[in-house]
Motif scaffolding. Structure first.
Motif: not given
Ligand SMILES: N[C@@H](CCC(=O)N[C@@H](CS)C(=O)NCC(=O)O)C(=O)O
Length: 240
Positions: A165-176, A220-228
């Protein structure tokens, strides 16, 4: 023992902070800030950090330095956590296999699908572009499989919370924050994120590692990517 955990804000290394908090072990947290998207020199210049990325740990007792979330998680669990939060071969074979599968699925299947989606998104292809269709499809299949698993299982390995679970959560949270994925179609993933977000260990880890960041645990995902928007120079990732 001094176990130093190098954490890069808004990154996969939140997993290792969370792991240490769940295990209740002593560790020294060193935080690095993205500059403004990629690693700062403070992280890139650490001896042994060949790729210059996070997570990265230094163990002063053994002289070991180590990268790679999964390798670090296993190292800490077995060297300092007494095996807690892992499932070994002595357990029921199906539970053991599920633990292994989901622990590795996070970074071997889901994270690559998310990253391909992220790069395709950043490339701003037209809606009908074939490569966009392929990336969307691959990501949907990976998320749907996760959602299906979580329909009948509270945690990924079964009834117990584990390092899978610890490995998984980043993928479906902060990665977004980087690749804009809505979780609206995946109601079991959303239930799971609510459960993870209520854990004391998760809350402590976020408070220590990323106190300014709004955890992305909703649909909901943020409107824009942090990279952008200029990485840490923007404030779209900050608590309001
Ligand atoms: N597979 C590696 C990935 C590590 C990784 O990509 N880390 C990112 C943070 S999410 C990083 O350090 N990015 C900054 C950079 O590459 O400059 C792991 O799981 O540890």
């Amino acid at each position: 023992m001094v176990l130093t955990v190098h954490h890069l804000g808004i990154s996969q290394s939140e997993r290792i902070v969370w792991l240490c908090e769940e295990l209740g072990i002593d560790y020294k947290l060193v935080k690095h800030t993205r500059a403004p998207v990629l690693s700062p020199d403070s992280l890139k210049s650490l001896p042994g950090n060949v790729l210059g990325q996070a997570p990265f740990i230094e163990d002063s007792d053994t002289g070991v330095t180590l990268s790679e979330s999964g390798a670090i998680a296993e190292y800490i669990i077995h060297k300092y956590g007494g095996g807690k939060l892992s499932i070994g071969p002595d357990a029921d074979a199906k539970t053991y296999a599920s633990y292994l599968y989901w622990f590795h699925y996070a970074n071997a299947t889901l994270q690559p699908a998310l990253q391909v989606g992220m790069f395709v998104g950043l490339a701003k292809l037209e809606d009908g572009a074939m490569v966009k269709g392929l990336a969307d499809r691959r990501l949907h299949v990976a998320l749907q499989q996760l959602d299906d698993r979580l329909k009948d299982h509270k945690w990924l390995a079964g009834s117990d919370f584990t390092a899978a679970d610890i490995m998984m959560v980043y993928c479906v949270s902060t990665q977004r924050y980087y690749g804009l994925v809505s979780l609206a179609p995946y109601e079991n993933v959303l239930r799971y994120l609510r459960d993870c977000g209520q854990r004391d260990g998760y809350r402590r880890a976020m408070e220590k590692g990323d106190p300014e960041m709004e955890p992305l645990l909703g649909a909901q995902a943020p409107a824009k990517s942090l990279i952008d928007v200029g990485g840490t120079e923007s404030d779209i990732w900050k608590k309001k």
